[in-house]
Each structure stands twice: as C-alpha cells, then as structure tokens.
Design a protein around this motif. Structure first.
Motif, PDB file in Angstrom:
ATOM      1  N   MET A  56       0.811  -1.211   0.000  1.00 58.78           N
ATOM      2  CA  MET A  56       0.000   0.000   0.000  1.00 58.78           C
ATOM      3  C   MET A  56       0.846   1.264   0.000  1.00 58.78           C
ATOM      4  O   MET A  56       0.428   2.305  -0.489  1.00 58.78           O
ATOM      5  CB  MET A  56      -0.915   0.026   1.228  1.00 58.78           C
ATOM      6  CG  MET A  56      -2.044  -0.986   1.193  1.00 58.78           C
ATOM      7  SD  MET A  56      -3.092  -0.811   2.656  1.00 58.78           S
ATOM      8  CE  MET A  56      -4.353  -2.045   2.284  1.00 58.78           C
ATOM      9  N   GLU A  57       2.056   1.189   0.598  1.00 62.40           N
ATOM     10  CA  GLU A  57       2.894   2.367   0.736  1.00 62.40           C
ATOM     11  C   GLU A  57       3.649   2.728  -0.539  1.00 62.40           C
ATOM     12  O   GLU A  57       4.317   3.765  -0.585  1.00 62.40           O
ATOM     13  CB  GLU A  57       3.892   2.167   1.886  1.00 62.40           C
ATOM     14  CG  GLU A  57       3.253   2.177   3.260  1.00 62.40           C
ATOM     15  CD  GLU A  57       2.591   0.852   3.629  1.00 62.40           C
ATOM     16  OE1 GLU A  57       2.049   0.758   4.733  1.00 62.40           O
ATOM     17  OE2 GLU A  57       2.625  -0.093   2.807  1.00 62.40           O
ATOM     18  N   GLY A  58       3.561   1.890  -1.568  1.00 61.49           N
ATOM     19  CA  GLY A  58       4.188   2.231  -2.835  1.00 61.49           C
ATOM     20  C   GLY A  58       4.967   1.074  -3.435  1.00 61.49           C
ATOM     21  O   GLY A  58       5.599   0.293  -2.715  1.00 61.49           O
ATOM     22  N   ALA A  59       4.931   0.960  -4.754  1.00 67.60           N
ATOM     23  CA  ALA A  59       5.577  -0.146  -5.449  1.00 67.60           C
ATOM     24  C   ALA A  59       7.099  -0.088  -5.365  1.00 67.60           C
ATOM     25  O   ALA A  59       7.775  -1.090  -5.624  1.00 67.60           O
ATOM     26  CB  ALA A  59       5.134  -0.159  -6.916  1.00 67.60           C
ATOM     27  N   ASP A  60       7.659   1.070  -4.957  1.00 69.95           N
ATOM     28  CA  ASP A  60       9.115   1.183  -4.821  1.00 69.95           C
ATOM     29  C   ASP A  60       9.679   0.153  -3.844  1.00 69.95           C
ATOM     30  O   ASP A  60      10.851  -0.224  -3.934  1.00 69.95           O
ATOM     31  CB  ASP A  60       9.504   2.579  -4.324  1.00 69.95           C
ATOM     32  CG  ASP A  60       9.323   3.653  -5.389  1.00 69.95           C
ATOM     33  OD1 ASP A  60       9.163   3.284  -6.567  1.00 69.95           O
ATOM     34  OD2 ASP A  60       9.340   4.840  -5.037  1.00 69.95           O
ATOM     35  N   TYR A  61       8.849  -0.287  -2.909  1.00 67.18           N
ATOM     36  CA  TYR A  61       9.310  -1.215  -1.882  1.00 67.18           C
ATOM     37  C   TYR A  61       9.333  -2.676  -2.343  1.00 67.18           C
ATOM     38  O   TYR A  61       9.947  -3.513  -1.690  1.00 67.18           O
ATOM     39  CB  TYR A  61       8.411  -1.124  -0.644  1.00 67.18           C
ATOM     40  CG  TYR A  61       8.646   0.096   0.205  1.00 67.18           C
ATOM     41  CD1 TYR A  61       9.591   0.097   1.223  1.00 67.18           C
ATOM     42  CD2 TYR A  61       7.919   1.263   0.002  1.00 67.18           C
ATOM     43  CE1 TYR A  61       9.803   1.216   2.018  1.00 67.18           C
ATOM     44  CE2 TYR A  61       8.124   2.391   0.792  1.00 67.18           C
ATOM     45  CZ  TYR A  61       9.071   2.358   1.797  1.00 67.18           C
ATOM     46  OH  TYR A  61       9.275   3.468   2.571  1.00 67.18           O
ATOM     47  N   VAL A  62       8.636  -2.991  -3.421  1.00 62.71           N
ATOM     48  CA  VAL A  62       8.436  -4.398  -3.765  1.00 62.71           C
ATOM     49  C   VAL A  62       9.741  -5.163  -4.001  1.00 62.71           C
ATOM     50  O   VAL A  62       9.900  -6.280  -3.495  1.00 62.71           O
ATOM     51  CB  VAL A  62       7.478  -4.530  -4.969  1.00 62.71           C
ATOM     52  CG1 VAL A  62       7.322  -5.995  -5.365  1.00 62.71           C
ATOM     53  CG2 VAL A  62       6.109  -3.941  -4.620  1.00 62.71           C
ATOM     54  N   PRO A  63      10.707  -4.636  -4.748  1.00 61.62           N
ATOM     55  CA  PRO A  63      11.953  -5.403  -4.911  1.00 61.62           C
ATOM     56  C   PRO A  63      12.629  -5.725  -3.580  1.00 61.62           C
ATOM     57  O   PRO A  63      13.154  -6.829  -3.397  1.00 61.62           O
ATOM     58  CB  PRO A  63      12.815  -4.483  -5.782  1.00 61.62           C
ATOM     59  CG  PRO A  63      11.839  -3.655  -6.549  1.00 61.62           C
ATOM     60  CD  PRO A  63      10.715  -3.410  -5.589  1.00 61.62           C
ATOM     61  N   MET A  64      12.618  -4.769  -2.645  1.00 60.40           N
ATOM     62  CA  MET A  64      13.210  -5.041  -1.338  1.00 60.40           C
ATOM     63  C   MET A  64      12.402  -6.090  -0.580  1.00 60.40           C
ATOM     64  O   MET A  64      12.961  -6.923   0.141  1.00 60.40           O
ATOM     65  CB  MET A  64      13.316  -3.754  -0.523  1.00 60.40           C
ATOM     66  CG  MET A  64      14.428  -2.828  -0.974  1.00 60.40           C
ATOM     67  SD  MET A  64      14.781  -1.491   0.201  1.00 60.40           S
ATOM     68  CE  MET A  64      13.291  -0.507   0.047  1.00 60.40           C
ATOM     69  N   LEU A  65      11.080  -6.064  -0.727  1.00 61.77           N
ATOM     70  CA  LEU A  65      10.238  -7.044  -0.043  1.00 61.77           C
ATOM     71  C   LEU A  65      10.476  -8.449  -0.582  1.00 61.77           C
ATOM     72  O   LEU A  65      10.528  -9.423   0.185  1.00 61.77           O
ATOM     73  CB  LEU A  65       8.768  -6.655  -0.185  1.00 61.77           C
ATOM     74  CG  LEU A  65       8.356  -5.433   0.630  1.00 61.77           C
ATOM     75  CD1 LEU A  65       7.059  -4.831   0.096  1.00 61.77           C
ATOM     76  CD2 LEU A  65       8.209  -5.791   2.103  1.00 61.77           C
ATOM     77  N   LYS A  66      10.648  -8.563  -1.875  1.00 62.92           N
ATOM     78  CA  LYS A  66      10.941  -9.875  -2.449  1.00 62.92           C
ATOM     79  C   LYS A  66      12.306 -10.383  -1.961  1.00 62.92           C
ATOM     80  O   LYS A  66      12.473 -11.571  -1.653  1.00 62.92           O
ATOM     81  CB  LYS A  66      10.895  -9.798  -3.982  1.00 62.92           C
ATOM     82  CG  LYS A  66       9.463  -9.754  -4.548  1.00 62.92           C
ATOM     83  CD  LYS A  66       9.486  -9.704  -6.061  1.00 62.92           C
ATOM     84  CE  LYS A  66       8.091  -9.911  -6.658  1.00 62.92           C
ATOM     85  NZ  LYS A  66       7.650 -11.301  -6.630  1.00 62.92           N
ATOM     86  N   ALA A  67      13.274  -9.471  -1.887  1.00 62.83           N
ATOM     87  CA  ALA A  67      14.581  -9.857  -1.359  1.00 62.83           C
ATOM     88  C   ALA A  67      14.485 -10.227   0.118  1.00 62.83           C
ATOM     89  O   ALA A  67      15.130 -11.178   0.587  1.00 62.83           O
ATOM     90  CB  ALA A  67      15.574  -8.710  -1.554  1.00 62.83           C
ATOM     91  N   ALA A  68      13.649  -9.497   0.857  1.00 56.83           N
ATOM     92  CA  ALA A  68      13.472  -9.782   2.281  1.00 56.83           C
ATOM     93  C   ALA A  68      12.893 -11.168   2.492  1.00 56.83           C
ATOM     94  O   ALA A  68      13.312 -11.901   3.398  1.00 56.83           O
ATOM     95  CB  ALA A  68      12.576  -8.726   2.927  1.00 56.83           C
TER      96      ALA A  68
END
Length: 376
Positions: A56-68
């Motif tokens: 919800m906070e923005g798609a900019d976070y998605v690559p980091m979330l996948k890495a996480a």
C-alpha cells in the motif's frame, strides 16, 4: 574485510539483522543493546507482524520485499526456526483509494502471485470479513505472518554463532568520530570502531538530534479479539490482512496460537516524549475506533478486545525510513524511522546495513529513504 570492525547500536528489528549479515560476511561486529534481547519496549513486540509484497505504501518497496522474503527463508534454513508463515495476505479497500491503487500497481508491475476479488467474491471466500459494495480484496499469495520477537532473537543468536559479540544491558552514552574511525562510550568504557550502524528505533532522534523535527517516537496499541469459532481464524482459513477506507486503517493476523485473533489499528496513540517512560495504560475511550471497525467488518469476533499490549516506534513526517550515512566521513549510518511498516523489511535492511558499512553502497534501491531529505 576481516580487518573491518563495525558496531551496531540497538539490536532490535534492524540491528539484529545487521549483526547477522555482518557476521555472515566475516566482519568483526559488536552489538550494543541497552535492554535484554527481544525486549518489549519497542516495535518488535506483539508476537506477530504481517508480511506483504502487494504494498500500500508504494511499489518502490516491492523489490526489497521480495529480497526480504528470500532472506527470511535463508535465516530459517540456517537456524531451523520457523519465522515466516506464507499463508497469504489480503489488501482490502475501495478500488478508488490511492493505497489500493498502489497494491494493484505492485502486483502488476512486479508479477506478484495474486487474485483480485470483488466484494461479493471476497465475502463468499472469507466470510470473516464484511465488505462495502465498492470495495475489493487483493489476495497477495506471497504474503503471510512473521514472528518478530523470535526473529530478533534468532538473528542475534545466529550472529553470535558466526562470531559477533553481543553486549546486552549495555547503554551507549556517546558516539563520536575520530581521525581513525568512530568511538563509542558505553557504561564508562570506550570502544573503537571503523564504522557504526545506529539502529536505535524510538531512540533514533536522541542519537541524531538533527532529525528531531522530522522523527518522533509514538505509542502503538495492539489488540486481540475472541471468537466462538476459532477455527475460522486459523492461518489456514484467515490470511493476514490490511484494510483502508473505513474510519481507520486496520490490519489483522490469524490466531497463531489457536486462541485470539489480532486486529489492530495502524493509527498511533500519541507522541512519546521520553522513550524510557512509555505510558502503558490504555483508556477504553482510546479503543473506540478499532472496536467499531471490528464490529462493522468482522461479524464473527467479539467487538471488545480480550488482550491489549503497548509498544512504540519512530515515525518520520513522511512515514518513510531514514537509511544511509549521517556523517561526512561516511563512517556512521542510520537505519530508523520505519513508521510502523518496517519489520517485514528487517533482513534486507540488515543486508543494506552490511553493504553500506563494508563498501559504502548497496545494490538495493534506497534513494527514497536517504536521510539527506531531512538535512537542516
């Protein structure tokens, strides 16, 4: 790299992961924790956190979330602990809401395994929720639940196994740069390091007063509710969820221990002037909004909580974290101000901290988290 000596100040959500990543990289690392490991005074408390990639906070976070997610599973594999349960996560709200638009952008742009349900479909599949006709639910099949206290404990203990030193109940009095690096004074003892990573959570602005106008600790209240049909709220039947569009933004976690379902408010409960003096009492009037949302949206739950816990986190004015160097020498780094949505990112933040301390750069995209945006 074996000659590099790095301190981590605050061994909580981010600090425990930074210590693990540094030790894994062969760095001589020392963690300073002012309380005991996995204590309840900051944002790592409350037994569960939601993991989501449809963000919800923005798609900019998605690559980091996948890495996480990969790093969460890597930590599990190294230690044999169960920390991440990928039972899915529902993002619920009006299709016109900007936060739901961010979720749709996330799943489409980054090919997240998902399903979009209209209100009727969502209630048929998940009768634990009630939706307005104009609301949708996005099922993020790559989401789930994390166990935060166990995660902090596991990462720190793994770091020690790999050679890190952990100083619990050690209060850092000062951090000062020297000609050769950085000096930490703690409990009357001076320590010398090449680099220092500050992951102090609600205490971040005390370490870096230059951010005091942009970063404040706030009180967080978590609430758990009972149901006559506990099986409906098991991880197998009740994905974690985040919901917008109502009176308040809420989130929920399944009944992990088979007793109560955690439904919480993303809203905070006031600023905390002195983190050591966090006020842990909660007035019934403070729970009015979350109880009304539970009564409105979760017909199977008792609409007053049976358990309450109080914690705190550091919030920036734009609700995005501070990640990067905070000194001209490049020897002191901050990871703080995660504003209530950072724990899922903890292992990748640990990797970023390790990257910054060892090479001065990282392959992860963190430009939007630069401390320089709040430079005085």
């Amino acid at each position: 790299m074996s000659n590099l000596k790095v301190a981590v100040v605050g061994v909580g959500s981010m600090g425990s992961m930074a210590l693990w990543q540094l030790a894994k990289a062969g760095v001589e690392a020392v963690g300073f924790e002012q309380y005991g490991l996995a204590h309840e005074r900051s944002a790592a408390g409350g037994e569960s956190r939601m993991f989501r990639t449809a963000y919800m906070e923005g798609a900019d976070y998605v690559p980091m979330l996948k890495a996480a997610r990969c790093l969460w599973q890597e930590l599990e594999a190294e230690t044999g602990q169960s920390l991440l349960t990928l039972n899915g996560a529902l993002m619920i709200g009006p299709k016109s809401d900007e936060r739901i638009a961010n979720v749709i952008k996330s799943v489409e742009e980054f090919d997240i395994d998902h399903e979009v349900l209209d209100s009727t479909e969502a209630m048929e599949r998940y009768p634990q929720h009630w939706l307005e006709p104009d609301e949708i639910a996005v099922l993020d099949r790559e989401g789930g639940v994390i166990r935060p206290e166990m995660a902090v404990f596991t990462a720190a203990e793994r770091a020690v196994e790999l050679g890190a030193q952990l100083l619990e109940n050690s209060h850092v009095d000062s951090i000062s740069e020297t000609e050769s690096g950085v000096r930490i004074s703690a409990d009357g003892i001076d320590y010398e390091f090449d680099k220092v990573i500050v992951t102090a959570g609600p205490w971040t602005a005390r370490v870096f007063p230059q951010f005091s106008n942009y970063l404040v600790p706030r009180k967080i209240v978590m609430t758990w509710y009972l149901s006559k049909r506990l099986g409906d709220y098991s991880p197998e039947n009740f994905p974690a969820f985040g919901r917008v569009g109502g009176e308040i933004h809420t989130f929920g976690i399944p009944a992990l221990e088979g007793t109560m379902t955690k439904i919480g408010s993303v809203a905070t409960f006031g600023d905390v002037e002195i983190p050591e003096d966090l006020h842990r009492d909660v007035e019934l009037t403070e729970l009015g909004a979350i109880n009304r949302e539970v009564a409105r949206c979760h017909p199977g739950l008792k609409s007053t909580p049976s358990r309450i816990s109080v914690h705190m986190d550091a919030y920036t004015v734009d609700e995005h974290a501070l990640v990067g160097p905070v000194s001209s020498s490049g020897n002191v780094f901050v990871l703080g101000g995660y504003s209530g949505h950072g724990f899922k990112l903890a292992p990748v933040m640990g990797e970023i901290a390790k990257d910054l301390a060892t090479t001065g750069a990282t392959s992860h995209s963190i430009a939007h988290l630069s401390p320089e945006r709040f430079a005085n």
